[in-house]
Design an enzyme around this catalytic site. Structure first.
Site, PDB file in Angstrom:
ATOM      1  N   CYS B  86       0.843  -1.202   0.000  1.00 33.65           N
ATOM      2  CA  CYS B  86       0.000   0.000   0.000  1.00 33.65           C
ATOM      3  C   CYS B  86       0.878   1.252   0.000  1.00 33.65           C
ATOM      4  O   CYS B  86       1.534   1.546  -0.977  1.00 33.65           O
ATOM      5  CB  CYS B  86      -0.955  -0.041   1.188  1.00 33.65           C
ATOM      6  N   HIS B 203      -3.611  -5.645   0.997  1.00 30.05           N
ATOM      7  CA  HIS B 203      -2.976  -5.871   2.298  1.00 30.05           C
ATOM      8  C   HIS B 203      -2.989  -7.352   2.683  1.00 30.05           C
ATOM      9  O   HIS B 203      -3.938  -7.801   3.320  1.00 30.05           O
ATOM     10  CB  HIS B 203      -3.725  -5.100   3.386  1.00 30.05           C
ATOM     11  N   GLU B 205      -1.445  -8.699   5.037  1.00 33.77           N
ATOM     12  CA  GLU B 205      -1.399  -8.832   6.499  1.00 33.77           C
ATOM     13  C   GLU B 205      -2.781  -8.743   7.134  1.00 33.77           C
ATOM     14  O   GLU B 205      -2.970  -9.122   8.274  1.00 33.77           O
ATOM     15  CB  GLU B 205      -0.450  -7.787   7.101  1.00 33.77           C
TER      16      GLU B 205
END
Ligand SMILES: Nc1ncnc2c1ncn2[C@@H]1O[C@H](COP(=O)(O)OP(=O)(O)O)[C@@H](O)[C@H]1O
Ligand SMILES: [Mg+2]
Lengths: 80, 230, 741, 80
Positions: B86, B203, B205
């Site tokens: 990002c 993302h 994560e």
């Protein structure tokens, strides 16, 4: 007919953008920067050919959309 | 395996990616402050999401010039894998470690939602546990994720297999409808020429744990650990 | 440019009035001071005694709300409320309004609203973990509405996203009564260690008073803008009333404060919110029974030539005031410098009990603190109770239409239409602990590093409150409690944001008193105390008040997040069970609004005993793993709730109405069953309906099987409509509306 | 010394902002707008007093930070 509009923050209105740019310039080693203000620059291409009418229209566009007159000033330039 | 997450003052996914990495590594990850100039010896560098310096001018523009980035670039040149997620992707492009730029989303709005992605290049340290053309689901959350590069660059990326993933429909079609931000060719992630630097807008994560609604991101971290744990 | 604004030497009646002070209040000032105040002192009195800071119209009534429970660590009176969530941790939360600024400048107004409420929470030592927002806009057809929605939503997102706190829930409804006065209520929830909570009470004569954060500018000097036109013509240009938010600086401020809070440097800390430096310094000193001396020349200033008046009244954002332990100054300074924030020692605590301000070597103000705080006005304003509503309009036979068409219309109406367009502009996942994202009854956010989670919701039904403020107040609290229960959480406490019209009108004051009464009942019966809140009065334009809107923000706890459920149908062939009693109450229902355009009748009554019983039963069943999906029945009634569960799970359902055959049904009863808004009800699914019904019987909770899940459509008594068609109706409205001109 | 910088998108780079402004103007009834491009306008206050040095510094600031030369052009004006 081409015209440009500059939209800038009114005096006294906090400019987080300008502040951040100034700090970043400082961090890059450009120290001699006392202040930065960031605004918008809008280029328009108009059908209208009469400068006076164009200016009038642009003024309305600024008030209605291009600028937020609560916190921003604007200026119009007719480029021909 | 040793990994470092670079922390900028406005980073806000630094902890998230640390947690996800530690889950895969089974050990601690170091956090490195952006103003530090030396980086411990590590096998992986992660530039996390967030708003590095507020991102008021252009996303990533100021982060790209922070002191630590010189060292990141040097390590990248030496082949240390660098992952930018990002804002990390935005910083990598602004720093010239990846080609192209991330412009404001075509819809001009911040977009936070799950998207589907088709893996373009699975032969990298980041994507080795995915199959080529596998469709995965990850969230995006950005205002400036609209990938742009000139035609020549795009062609090179394509030819050299450097498009890591693209936005797609749930069944893997690369369609305009599936493009959440106007990116050229639905590009969601790109690789450096030697494929050791990856920038991506989604993302991994955030969906690396079933309790949060999905774990498609976990394979990226597991894969890195497998590849880099010497 | 270093001219200072010329300031009047003489305090005229006009200047007093422009500061919103009554003659009586001014007389009190003369009495306290024993002399005339100067303009700076008058400004300080005016903000300290303003409705916003003094709660002068509402105090008497707010005091009657229940605020205690064994798990409450700190109730109203501090920056935010604190509840114990076990294992040495606390949840700290509050809601606040930013209505007027958001109407003037929607983006910045909403953004700074988020910034302000975040500060209220992290000033107490809590890391903010979630934001919510309750939004009330005017009629979608009104000329300003679209612009306001766009700006407010972008502003909330712009701030929260950058700061990195997920915005996980809220409300967004529309009603013509908000055309000239929208509501923007923002809530923040944070988590702290119970042994590291910070309060605002100053202590330690001689301790340094420290200013940190952004510089002070001429932002939002409220009374001042008005007062100043008088002594300076271009003051409008010089003193913008609109404050601009700087979320990046807020992020730095959070991190710097958290870093310093991990040490023992801070004695007291207070954010500079409304009335900025004045109220923060005043409150800290007043709570500690001390005095303060401030040297205003040391206040970091953004502009040249600022006066003492301007510095004291500025509402510049992203600023904090702290009292430091002696000797901690250098360490604290290095922390704030690391985060590139201003840090200035601007004064010292004294034992004089006075607030003494100096500037340019001169005394700018000298006020006694306690007398000023004690004399702060409190009014028992006259009020008249709201008259009971006449019965609801009758539905003429044949006017109700096929129920599935009504369902589709309801799902697509502005109040029930999906708010995806809103929450997709909010980063609702940052911090990677969001377990239940927006779209359900309550958001669920994991307590980082544990298996526990907090549930949170915001609720109020203004239609109900307008028709009957007491019942409406009760309902708002009950609905928040129900939404938390529906995900399996134990409801712990609420914050509130009381949005009303002009309290000087007895009927408005009556709405306020009524709503408080209803809230009080519900809080008591549900053991759901109020721990923080905010009052926003004078929400009127041209004499027309908004509907009474007591927004309730509820927080609950899940001991094991693996047990949380949500509203999505979880599988095919599961029994659909209705919990709670259905009488078919249509008064003030959305169905009546949509079908007949009629907002009539009394709102549905809340039976608090049944509410409690039903909710406790639901929670026990969720905790026991007996339920696969759960949704409370709210706006739109039963059929809407079924459809929402179907849409969320992408699984249909077959629903059978009780007993009577469709052709001999009284249309009113049938509509009441399908769309009535009786309170205290839930829909649940289970793989073993009979056993659940058995449990309900044992618990004395009304329960009935009304259908079974499966297929791709909602089927009702032989009619059917596909989920896709319903989804289209539900998802389409808001984006299409916002794409308009 | 004051200076301004205009940062504009290069030709050929899509400008979603400009496009959105143009559509919004159309929706407001301003039809004679053929095209809109939106850029940034940055005002700087510099310690430097020599115009040539100032320009040189500004050029470096633009290249390093203010503009992304992959997609943007910039122009500098010294206002005195
Ligand atoms: N302004 C908003 N911001 C974030 N989420 C919102 C907003 N408005 C509505 N939502 C979400 O949409 C869903 C439906 O809202 P609502 O109908 O008010 O729920 P309920 O009836 O259960 O109280 C909820 O999950 C809510 O959090
Ligand atoms: Mg609900």
């Amino acid at each position: 007919m081409k015209a440009t509009v500059h939209v800038t923050l009114k005096n006294g209105v906090l400019d987080p953008q300008g502040k951040a740019v100034r700090n970043a310039l400082g961090a890059l080693g450009f120290d001699g920067v006392k202040g930065v203000r960031q605004g918008k620059f809008i280029e328009l291409d108009l059908v209208e050919t009469d400068p006076a009418t164009a200016r009038e229209n642009l003024d309305a566009m600024c008030r209605q959309l291009l600028a937020n007159t609560v916190i921003e000033n604007y200026s119009i330039e007719i480029l021909e | 395996m040793k990994a470092a997450v670079i922390v900028f003052p406005g980073s806000n996914c630094d902890r998230d990616v640390k947690v996800a990495l530690e889950q895969s590594i089974g050990g601690p990850v170091s956090m490195v402050w952006h103003r530090d100039t030396d980086l411990p010896p590590v096998d992986l560098i992660v530039i996390p999401g967030g708003f590095s310096y507020g991102d008021y001018l252009r996303s990533g523009a100021m982060g790209a010039h922070s002191p630590i980035m010189k060292e990141v670039a040097a390590r990248a040149r030496r082949g240390v894998p660098v992952l930018g997620i990002c804002n990390g992707f935005q910083i990598l492009t602004e720093a010239g470690l990846l080609p192209g730029v991330l412009m404001p989303n075509a819809g001009l709005k911040f977009v936070c939602k799950d998207v589907y992605l088709r893996i373009g290049q699975a032969n990298t340290v980041f994507t080795r546990l995915y199959r080529p053309d596998q469709v995965i689901r990850l969230p995006i959350a950005h205002h400036d994720g609209n990938y742009f590069a000139d035609a020549e660059t795009c062609k090179a990326l394509e030819d050299e297999g450097r498009i890591a993933m693209r936005y797609c429909s749930p069944d893997g079609e690369i369609t305009e409808d599936a493009n959440p931000n106007g990116s050229l060719g639905n590009i969601a992630g790109v690789l450096s020429a030697n494929r050791t630097v990856l920038g991506l807008m989604p993302h991994p994560e955030r969906l690396a744990e079933a309790a949060l609604g999905g774990a498609d991101g976990r394979a990226m971290f597991d894969g890195l650990v497998e590849a880099l744990a010497a | 440019m270093s001219e200072t604004s010329p300031e009047p030497r003489q305090i005229t009646p006009d200047i007093i009035a422009r500061h919103g002070l009554t003659g009586e209040e001014y007389a009190k000032i003369l009495d306290i001071l024993g002399r005339e105040p100067n303009i700076t002192e008058l400004g300080i009195f005016s903000v300290m005694w303003s409705e916003h800071c003094s709660y002068k119209s509402s105090k008497k009534w707010l005091k009657t709300l229940p605020t205690e429970a064994p798990w409450v660590i700190c109730g109203p009176g501090e920056n935010a409320g604190i509840i114990d969530i076990g294992d040495g941790q606390a949840a700290i939360f509050k809601m606040e309004s930013h209505n007027h600024p958001s109407f003037i400048e929607p983006y910045q107004g909403a953004a700074t609203g988020v910034g302000g409420i975040l500060r209220d929470v992290f000033t107490m030592g809590a890391r903010p973990v979630a934001n919510l927002n309750a939004l009330r806009f005017g009629d979608p057809g009104h000329g300003k509405t679209r612009h306001l929605v766009a700006g407010v939503v972008a502003g909330i997102g712009g701030y929260g996203n950058c700061v990195g706190v997920p915005t996980v829930g809220g409300e967004c409804t529309f009603h013509g009564a908000y055309n000239g006065n929208i509501l923007v209520n923002a809530m923040t929830v944070g988590i702290a260690d119970t042994d590291n909570i910070f309060y605002s009470q100053a202590s330690g004569v001689g301790n340094a008073i420290v200013y940190v954060g952004s510089k002070t500018g001429r932002d939002g000097i409220h009374g001042a803008t008005m007062a100043s036109t008088e002594f300076n013509q271009d003051s409008e240009e010089k003193r913008p009333t609109v404050q601009v938010g700087d979320p990046f600086t807020e992020k730095l401020l959070i991190e710097a404060c958290m870093e310093l809070m991990a040490t023992d440097a801070i004695v007291a800390i207070q954010d500079m919110g409304a009335a900025g430096l004045t109220s923060s310094s005043f409150e800290m000193a007043s709570k500690g029974d001390l005095g303060v001396e401030l040297d205003l020349d040391r206040v970091p200033q953004r502009e040249e030539g600022m006066t003492a008046y301007e510095i004291m009244l500025s509402e510049s954002q992203e600023r904090m005031l702290m009292v430091l332990r002696p000797g901690a100054e250098d360490m604290a300074r290095s922390v704030f410098e690391k985060w590139e924030l201003d840090f200035a020692i601007i004064g010292v605590l004294t034992d004089t009990g006075r607030m003494v301000l100096t500037m340019g070597g001169e005394r700018a103000a000298d006020l006694p603190i306690n007398p000023l705080a004690e004399a702060s006005p409190e009014y028992d304003r006259p009020w008249t109770p709201t008259p009971a509503s006449p019965p609801a309009a009758a539905i003429p036979p044949g006017d109700d239409g096929p129920p599935l068409e009504s369902l589709k219309r309801l799902l697509g109406c502005p109040d029930l239409a999906s708010k995806r367009w809103v929450w997709e502009q909010y980063d609702h996942m940052v911090m990677a602990d969001t377990v239940h994202r927006p779209g359900g009854d309550a958001a669920v956010v994991r307590v980082h590093g544990t298996a526990k989670a907090l549930a949170m919701t915001s609720d109020c039904t203004p239609r109900y409150c307008l028709a009957d403020p007491v019942e409406g107040g009760r309902q708002a609290v009950a609905e928040a409690w129900r939404n938390l229960t529906a995900v399996g959480a134990r409801p712990l406490a609420i914050t509130d944001c009381m949005n009303f019209g002009n309290p000087e009108k007895p009927e408005i004051m009556g709405q306020f008193v009524g709503a408080i009464e209803g809230m009080r009942d519900a809080c008591r019966a549900l053991e759901f105390p109020v721990v923080s809140g905010n009052v926003s009065l004078y929400n009127e334009t041209q004499g027309k008040a908004i509907p009474p809107t007591p927004t309730i923000g509820g927080v609950g706890l899940l001991e094991d997040l693996a047990l949380a459920v949500n509203l999505a149908f979880a599988g095919e062939g599961q029994d659909l069970i209705l919990i709670g009693e259905t009488k078919g109450h249509l008064g003030q229902s959305l169905y009546l609004c949509q079908a007949l355009g009629s907002e009539t009748g009394p709102p549905p009554p809340v039976d608090l005993k049944a509410e409690r019983g039903n909710g406790d039963f639901i929670r026990a069943m969720i905790g026991g793993g007996r339920i696969t999906a759960c949704h409370d029945i709210a706006d739109g009634g039963l059929l809407v709730a079924v459809a929402e569960m179907a849409l969320a799970g992408n699984i249909g359902a077959r629903v059978t109405a009780p007993a009577a055959t469709p052709d001999n049904r009284d249309p009113r009863l049938y509509a009441g069953w399908l769309f009535g808004e009786d309170q205290g009800r839930y829909l649940v699914t289970t793989t073993d309906g009979d056993s659940l019904l058995g449990e309900a019987g044992k618990a004395g909770v009304p329960a009935a099987k009304i259908g079974v899940t499966g297929g791709g459509a909602i089927e009702l008594d032989g009619q059917r409509m596909t989920i896709d068609e319903l989804r289209d109706a539900n998802e389409r409205w808001l984006p299409e509306y916002m794409a308009g001109p």
